[in-house]
Every structure is written in structure tokens, then in C-alpha cells.
Scaffold this active site. Structure first.
Site, mmCIF file in Angstrom:
data_model
loop_
_atom_site.group_PDB
_atom_site.id
_atom_site.type_symbol
_atom_site.label_atom_id
_atom_site.label_comp_id
_atom_site.label_asym_id
_atom_site.label_seq_id
_atom_site.Cartn_x
_atom_site.Cartn_y
_atom_site.Cartn_z
ATOM 1 N N GLY A 140 9.738 -13.042 13.849
ATOM 2 C CA GLY A 140 10.661 -14.104 14.259
ATOM 3 C C GLY A 140 10.456 -15.441 13.574
ATOM 4 O O GLY A 140 10.845 -16.477 14.115
ATOM 5 N N ASN A 176 12.012 -16.437 10.914
ATOM 6 C CA ASN A 176 13.351 -16.942 10.580
ATOM 7 C C ASN A 176 14.036 -17.512 11.822
ATOM 8 O O ASN A 176 14.708 -18.543 11.746
ATOM 9 C CB ASN A 176 14.202 -15.842 9.944
ATOM 10 C CG ASN A 176 13.899 -15.686 8.463
ATOM 11 O OD1 ASN A 176 14.281 -16.531 7.653
ATOM 12 N ND2 ASN A 176 13.180 -14.630 8.107
ATOM 13 N N ILE A 228 23.694 -2.045 11.784
ATOM 14 C CA ILE A 228 24.743 -2.591 12.655
ATOM 15 C C ILE A 228 25.846 -1.542 12.848
ATOM 16 O O ILE A 228 26.361 -0.997 11.873
ATOM 17 C CB ILE A 228 25.321 -3.894 12.047
ATOM 18 C CG1 ILE A 228 24.226 -4.959 11.958
ATOM 19 C CG2 ILE A 228 26.486 -4.430 12.868
ATOM 20 C CD1 ILE A 228 23.556 -5.306 13.273
ATOM 21 N N HIS A 287 18.291 -11.352 3.467
ATOM 22 C CA HIS A 287 17.591 -10.258 2.798
ATOM 23 C C HIS A 287 16.582 -10.869 1.817
ATOM 24 O O HIS A 287 16.930 -11.766 1.048
ATOM 25 C CB HIS A 287 18.582 -9.355 2.052
ATOM 26 C CG HIS A 287 17.901 -8.191 1.411
ATOM 27 N ND1 HIS A 287 17.502 -7.080 2.132
ATOM 28 C CD2 HIS A 287 17.485 -7.986 0.137
ATOM 29 C CE1 HIS A 287 16.880 -6.242 1.322
ATOM 30 N NE2 HIS A 287 16.858 -6.766 0.106
ATOM 31 N N ASP A 298 23.694 -4.125 2.743
ATOM 32 C CA ASP A 298 23.429 -5.306 1.896
ATOM 33 C C ASP A 298 24.531 -5.517 0.857
ATOM 34 O O ASP A 298 24.261 -5.931 -0.274
ATOM 35 C CB ASP A 298 22.066 -5.175 1.182
ATOM 36 C CG ASP A 298 20.901 -5.057 2.143
ATOM 37 O OD1 ASP A 298 20.964 -5.647 3.235
ATOM 38 O OD2 ASP A 298 19.923 -4.364 1.810
ATOM 39 N N GLU A 326 13.765 -18.120 2.381
ATOM 40 C CA GLU A 326 14.424 -17.674 3.618
ATOM 41 C C GLU A 326 14.569 -18.771 4.674
ATOM 42 O O GLU A 326 15.652 -18.960 5.236
ATOM 43 C CB GLU A 326 13.642 -16.513 4.235
ATOM 44 C CG GLU A 326 13.643 -15.283 3.379
ATOM 45 C CD GLU A 326 12.961 -14.098 4.062
ATOM 46 O OE1 GLU A 326 13.249 -13.834 5.236
ATOM 47 O OE2 GLU A 326 12.135 -13.444 3.412
HETATM 48 C C1 GRF Z 1 12.179 -11.355 6.577
HETATM 49 O O1 GRF Z 1 11.538 -11.246 5.346
HETATM 50 C C2 GRF Z 1 13.634 -10.992 6.462
HETATM 51 O O2 GRF Z 1 14.202 -11.374 5.267
HETATM 52 C C3 GRF Z 1 13.518 -9.491 6.506
HETATM 53 O O3 GRF Z 1 12.540 -9.236 7.496
HETATM 54 C C4 GRF Z 1 11.643 -10.341 7.561
HETATM 55 C C5 GRF Z 1 11.654 -10.839 8.980
HETATM 56 O O4 GRF Z 1 10.701 -11.821 9.213
HETATM 57 N N1 GRF Z 1 14.809 -8.886 6.676
HETATM 58 P P1 GRF Z 1 10.686 -12.670 10.554
HETATM 59 O O5 GRF Z 1 10.782 -11.694 11.724
HETATM 60 O O6 GRF Z 1 11.848 -13.623 10.526
HETATM 61 O O7 GRF Z 1 9.369 -13.377 10.545
#
Ligand code: GRF
Length: 207
Positions: free
Chosen positions: A12, A14, A94, A110, A151, A181
Site C-alpha cells: 500500500g 502507492n 478486473i 504499472h 496493461d 510511481e
Molecule cells: C507497485 O510496484 C505497483 O506498481 C505494482 O505493485 C506494487 C504495489 O506496491 N502494480 P504498493 O502496494 O503500492 O506498495
């Protein structure tokens, strides 16, 4: 006010970047309605609870077959009625009915420069392993709209990240998160919330 639902499966970070950006005013006009995880033990759910955000767990494992999960998941999201759904490290495919119901209203982050190192089997650390195996010198991250393909939806934004000589998949994963990200995903949400993007002929343009 843009109402969003964030779907997560793991750490989590992100999600954290999105919540911090809302708190700091880097994302404006946006409210998180709920965080959904397929994994009850996800640290991401704890992060949501710490901020007082509604957390929901819904896993394919609790349903007799994929179709009943797909329907229940789609119904749950429809009930929440977000303007957009944000996939922030969500490891579940999804459902097609959800892609249809939220056409060009689901976005995903991604951890590579699409169309490199993406598609079936390219998720999490595996992406960075393949990047290092191939010996490319630049990687990065991509935010895109989600369509029926894997994707393959219209690309919203990308950011390059350099490979360094002693990179391991873990080191590279962290650098891609820090340098790409955690910046790109909040920016994309802010752009959508403030009506700066439009889609024409399957391409995303800034207004
Ligand atoms: C990230 O690298 C995202 O791009 C990928 O999975 C990872 C998730 O990381 N799809 P987090 O759960 O946000 O730490």
C-alpha cells in the site's frame, strides 16, 4: 469533488502516496470513498484504517467460482458509486463487466514503461527481475486507463528511471516507486479531478 475507490493487494505504498498527496493539497478536489483489498492481511488496509478510511476485503477465495466473485466485486464497487477506480498494486484481474460499467474510469499503475515488461505474468517484483535479466538501461512506470486487455488501455503518463550497475530486483523496485510511481499516480488523479485530461481515438491528451 472526484470520488475514488482505491484497490490494493499488498504494502500500500502507492495508496499512502495518494492519501499523503490529498492531505498535503497536492491532489485537490478528491475524496477516497473506500479502499478495497482481496487480501485481508494487506498492510494497505491498515494504512486506510489509520486514516479513518472505510476498508473492505473481498477475495475470490470466498466465492465458489470466478464468475460469482466477479459479479460480487462489481456490485460492491457500483454500490460505492465512485467517479473513478484506482488500482494501486491490485493483483486481481478486473472483471469484464466492471471494465464495461466503468469504461475509461479505472486507472492502473504499472512498474515499467508499457509496452515493455507488461501483460500476463508481469506483476510486482517479477517485472523488475525481467528488466534486469534483459539488461535494459532504462525502466520506469506507467499510469494507464484499464480496458479489456492486460496493461493495454490508453496511457496517461510515464516516467523513466535509470538502472544502476548493482541493482537487485528489490533495489530497483524501490527506486521505481520513489522516482516514478509515487509521483505519477497522485499526479494522474489530480489531473482527472481537475478535468485536465481527455481521451480521443484511444489516446489521452492534456486539455
Ligand atoms: C507497485 O510496484 C505497483 O506498481 C505494482 O505493485 C506494487 C504495489 O506496491 N502494480 P504498493 O502496494 O503500492 O506498495
Amino acid at each position: 469533488m472526484l470520488k475514488i475507490v482505491v484497490c490494493v493487494s499488498g504494502g500500500g505504498t502507492n495508496l499512502q502516496a495518494i492519501m499523503d498527496a490529498i492531505a498535503d493539497g497536492k491532489i485537490t478536489n478528491t475524496e477516497i470513498l473506500a479502499v478495497i483489498s482481496n487480501n485481508a492481511g494487506a498492510k494497505a488496509l491498515e494504512r486506510a484504517r489509520d486514516r479513518g478510511i472505510c476498508d473492505i476485503c473481498i477475495s475470490p477465495k470466498s466465492y465458489p467460482d470466478r464468475e460469482s466473485f466477479n459479479q460480487a466485486f462489481t456490485d460492491k464497487v457500483k454500490e460505492l458509486a465512485p467517479d473513478i477506480v484506482v488500482l494501486a498494486g491490485f493483483l486481481v484481474r478486473i472483471p469484464p463487466q466492471m471494465v464495461q460499467a466503468f469504461s475509461n474510469r479505472i486507472i492502473n499503475i504499472h512498474p515499467s514503461l508499457i509496452p515493455s515488461f507488461c501483460g500476463v505474468g508481469y506483476y510486482g517484483l517479477k517485472v523488475h527481475e525481467k528488466v534486469l535479466e534483459r539488461g535494459v538501461k532504462v525502466t520506469g512506470a506507467t499510469v494507464h486507463f484499464v480496458n479489456e486487455g492486460m496493461d493495454e488501455g490508453p496511457i496517461i503518463a510515464q516516467k523513466p528511471v535509470m538502472i544502476e550497475p548493482d541493482d537487485t530486483p528489490e533495489i530497483l523496485q524501490r527506486r521505481v516507486m520513489e522516482q516514478a510511481e509515487w509521483i505519477l499516480l497522485p499526479q494522474a488523479i489530480d489531473d482527472i479531478a481537475n478535468n485536465r485530461l481527455e481521451i480521443r481515438d484511444n489516446h489521452v491528451f492534456r486539455r
